[in-house]
Scaffold this motif. Sequence first.
Motif, short mmCIF file in Angstrom:
data_model
loop_
_atom_site.label_atom_id
_atom_site.label_comp_id
_atom_site.label_asym_id
_atom_site.label_seq_id
_atom_site.Cartn_x
_atom_site.Cartn_y
_atom_site.Cartn_z
N UNK A 109 83.02 28.36 46.32
CA UNK A 109 83.12 26.93 46.02
C UNK A 109 82.69 26.71 44.58
N UNK A 110 83.60 26.20 43.76
CA UNK A 110 83.30 25.84 42.39
C UNK A 110 83.38 24.33 42.25
N UNK A 111 82.52 23.77 41.43
CA UNK A 111 82.56 22.34 41.15
C UNK A 111 82.89 22.17 39.67
N UNK A 112 83.78 21.24 39.35
CA UNK A 112 84.32 21.24 37.99
C UNK A 112 84.71 19.87 37.49
N UNK A 113 84.77 19.78 36.17
CA UNK A 113 85.33 18.68 35.42
C UNK A 113 85.87 19.28 34.12
N UNK A 114 86.37 18.45 33.25
CA UNK A 114 86.90 18.97 31.99
C UNK A 114 85.85 19.70 31.17
N UNK A 115 84.59 19.31 31.29
CA UNK A 115 83.54 19.90 30.45
C UNK A 115 83.31 21.37 30.76
N UNK A 116 83.75 21.84 31.93
CA UNK A 116 83.60 23.26 32.28
C UNK A 116 84.94 23.86 32.69
N UNK A 117 86.03 23.30 32.20
CA UNK A 117 87.36 23.70 32.66
C UNK A 117 87.67 25.17 32.38
N UNK A 118 87.50 25.60 31.15
CA UNK A 118 87.87 26.98 30.81
C UNK A 118 86.97 27.99 31.51
N UNK A 119 85.69 27.70 31.58
CA UNK A 119 84.78 28.60 32.28
C UNK A 119 85.16 28.73 33.75
N UNK A 120 85.57 27.64 34.35
CA UNK A 120 86.01 27.66 35.74
C UNK A 120 87.28 28.48 35.90
N UNK A 122 93.17 14.82 39.29
CA UNK A 122 94.43 15.57 39.40
C UNK A 122 94.76 16.27 38.08
N UNK A 123 94.60 15.54 36.98
CA UNK A 123 94.90 16.12 35.67
C UNK A 123 94.01 17.32 35.39
N UNK A 124 92.74 17.19 35.69
CA UNK A 124 91.80 18.29 35.46
C UNK A 124 92.13 19.49 36.35
N UNK A 125 92.42 19.23 37.62
CA UNK A 125 92.77 20.31 38.54
C UNK A 125 94.01 21.05 38.07
N UNK A 126 95.03 20.31 37.67
CA UNK A 126 96.27 20.94 37.22
C UNK A 126 96.07 21.73 35.94
N UNK A 127 95.22 21.22 35.05
CA UNK A 127 94.93 21.96 33.83
C UNK A 127 94.20 23.27 34.13
N UNK A 128 93.18 23.20 34.98
CA UNK A 128 92.43 24.42 35.32
C UNK A 128 93.35 25.43 36.01
N UNK A 129 94.23 24.95 36.88
CA UNK A 129 95.14 25.86 37.57
C UNK A 129 96.03 26.61 36.59
N UNK A 130 96.53 25.92 35.59
CA UNK A 130 97.38 26.57 34.58
C UNK A 130 96.56 27.59 33.79
N UNK A 131 95.36 27.23 33.40
CA UNK A 131 94.53 28.17 32.64
C UNK A 131 94.11 29.35 33.51
#
Length: 233
Positions: free
Chosen positions: A111-122, A149-158
Amino acid sequence: MDARCLGITELVETPSVAVVVDVMRAYTVAAWAFARGAERIVLAESLDEALALKARHPDWVALKDGAPAPGFDAVNSPGLLRSADLGGRTVVQKTTAGTVGALAVKEASLVLCAGFVVAEATARLLRTRACDSVTFVVTGEDGRAEEDLACAQYIARRADGVATDAAGFLRRARESRAAAELEQGVRQGAHPDDVPLCLELDRFPFAMVATPEDSLMVLRPCPAPAPTDEATS
């Protein structure tokens, strides 16, 4: 990577890997708490549980959504928390959606918890763990919050190693209902800098992993793995 985005109420089975997204503001606040020295964050089931934990551990810092309230030390605002001294402290966090989402998938293997501030690390952590299937829990607005949704989709692509321009994803979050409500003062316990702080891409170099500890769901920072050649931006 097979990625899907679900709201909390759409979780009919426990996913193997879950990324719980709450941009505005639970997991931006959590990241700031770690940056200010917090050792761990206990995700409370309810306000009563948060207060009970605080009563048993007076040195813990209790934090909630909305306006300040008796028994709580802080509110769910990155702008208000960023100057706090939390060195070595345990934070108890209860929010309307973010903590609920994490507790809904507490049986997942990761289980990871995330926002844009930790997007790349996630994203790096997901790549390192070679996660084939990931469920992104979109906590806001019954799974429809545009910023989440935007953050989730961005992390998924990265996480797939795709070089991705974040500008469009950040713009969607900036134009979201949550951002408007924060700026218009609809949500209590807010600071004027909350929206820009929530949109600081990769502000922190760690992911945040939630695991069960002594019947509690506990969030801790996890240093981002080193980038690989195939996942460079």
